[in-house]
Design a protein around this motif. Structure first.
Motif, mmCIF file in Angstrom:
data_model
loop_
_atom_site.group_PDB
_atom_site.id
_atom_site.type_symbol
_atom_site.label_atom_id
_atom_site.label_comp_id
_atom_site.label_asym_id
_atom_site.label_seq_id
_atom_site.Cartn_x
_atom_site.Cartn_y
_atom_site.Cartn_z
ATOM 1 N N GLY A 241 -38.501 60.633 11.858
ATOM 2 C CA GLY A 241 -37.847 60.974 10.602
ATOM 3 C C GLY A 241 -37.784 59.804 9.642
ATOM 4 N N LEU A 242 -37.523 58.610 10.153
ATOM 5 C CA LEU A 242 -37.501 57.431 9.294
ATOM 6 C C LEU A 242 -38.878 57.151 8.700
ATOM 7 C CD1 LEU A 242 -35.187 55.028 11.354
ATOM 8 C CD2 LEU A 242 -34.647 56.199 9.207
ATOM 9 N N LEU A 243 -39.926 57.268 9.524
ATOM 10 C CA LEU A 243 -41.287 57.069 9.006
ATOM 11 C C LEU A 243 -41.645 58.137 7.975
ATOM 12 C CD1 LEU A 243 -43.283 56.129 12.247
ATOM 13 C CD2 LEU A 243 -42.611 54.618 10.372
ATOM 14 N N MET A 244 -41.257 59.371 8.252
ATOM 15 C CA MET A 244 -41.525 60.459 7.316
ATOM 16 C C MET A 244 -40.825 60.196 5.980
ATOM 17 S SD MET A 244 -40.625 64.503 7.837
ATOM 18 C CE MET A 244 -41.057 64.358 9.577
ATOM 19 N N SER A 245 -39.600 59.697 6.074
ATOM 20 C CA SER A 245 -38.833 59.411 4.864
ATOM 21 C C SER A 245 -39.505 58.341 4.009
ATOM 22 C CB SER A 245 -37.419 58.961 5.250
ATOM 23 O OG SER A 245 -36.698 58.488 4.139
ATOM 24 N N LEU A 246 -39.989 57.300 4.667
ATOM 25 C CA LEU A 246 -40.595 56.195 3.917
ATOM 26 C C LEU A 246 -41.954 56.570 3.335
ATOM 27 C CD1 LEU A 246 -40.266 53.143 3.195
ATOM 28 C CD2 LEU A 246 -41.671 52.668 5.208
#
Length: 287
Positions: A241-246
């Motif tokens: 989710g963090l990678l997707m957000s960035l």
């Protein structure tokens, strides 16, 4: 691969902080979420996540956007709502789920009005959806402290909490009343939701608590294995989710819940009656 999967955490300190935070949350969301599923209390977990709102809003009104005060007041608010709903269930003919839903609506409305009366729409969105990428050392220390207390309590009282979940009458005959252990578990749930609130806000706090646990139940039958798998899936969902957000320029909190939801859908599809795995098992083949 390095630029996509590792470089964001190597180059940006806020991504490292957020990753440590979601990993700490995964450690407590896994076992607590599994025990909620075992007790068939998923609705209660959802209600309690919103019961934090009036306490967090009151903390915001008193001292401003202090996560420490908002988290503590949110915990008190969640415990009070759980107690009031339990008392109402004992004293009225209404079922527990009806009382919890009623208090959920009152809590959500009261908290929203408080924030809007003394703050702005931006403050309300921050309370509801959190700011995962804005986690600092203070918030990280609070999440770590809550995770430590919950995990130690779960380890010490694991057996009575487990028995109380599937056979409270037997526990009552062996250890006396079960109200103490039921109240202890509810306090652990509220504390876990407060830790999630510090990163994800109140509306999304229940997502990482229940989605990885439900996904783990699709793969593992034994509770211990399901808890370990739930922690792993929660960590993977937080990381993805963090990678997707960035990379996709998406809000961090919803991205984490979306990643957890994708993991759940995949797990559900793989374990369904129509899945390839089930067809193998029906033929006596262990893939």
């Amino acid at each position: 691969m390095y630029q996509t999967l590792i470089a964001p955490f190597d180059n940006f300190s806020f991504m490292r902080m957020a990753l440590v935070g979601v990993l700490a949350l995964a450690l407590i969301n896994g076992p607590i979420g599994l025990m909620l599923l075992m007790r068939r209390m998923t609705l209660v977990g959802n209600v309690l996540s919103h019961a934090i709102v009036p306490g967090a809003a009151l903390g915001f009104v008193m001292v401003g956007p202090s996560m420490a005060v908002m988290g503590l007041s949110g915990f008190v608010s969640g415990v009070v709502v759980a107690i009031l709903a339990g008392v109402a269930t004992q004293l009225t003919p209404l079922r527990q789920d009806v009382n919890f839903v009623a208090f959920y609506l009152l809590s959500l409305t009261a908290g929203s009005l408080l924030v809007l009366a003394f703050g702005s729409n931006v403050d309300l969105m921050r309370v509801f959806f959190g700011t995962v990428l804005a986690i600092d050392l203070g918030v990280l220390a609070m999440i770590a402290a809550i995770a430590t207390v919950v995990l130690v309590g779960l380890a010490v009282f694991y057996r009575p909490l487990l028995v109380d979940g599937f056979d409270p009458r037997f526990l009552g005959s062996v250890a006396g009343g079960t109200d103490v252990y039921a109240g202890m578990f509810m306090a652990m749930v509220v504390a876990t939701l407060v830790a999630n609130f510090l990163a994800l806000g109140t509306l999304l706090a229940v997502g990482p608590l229940l989605l990885p646990a439900a996904a783990a139940r699709c793969w593992a039958k034994r509770l211990g294995a399901a808890m370990a798998l739930s922690v792993l899936l929660g960590a993977v969902g937080g990381y993805a989710g963090l990678l997707m957000s960035l990379h996709a320029n998406m809000p961090s909190g919803p991205s984490i819940v979306l990643a957890d939801g994708i993991i759940f859908v995949i797990s559900l599809a793989a374990s369904g009656r129509w899945s390839v795995m089930s067809s193998f098992k029906a033929r006596g083949i262990s893939p």
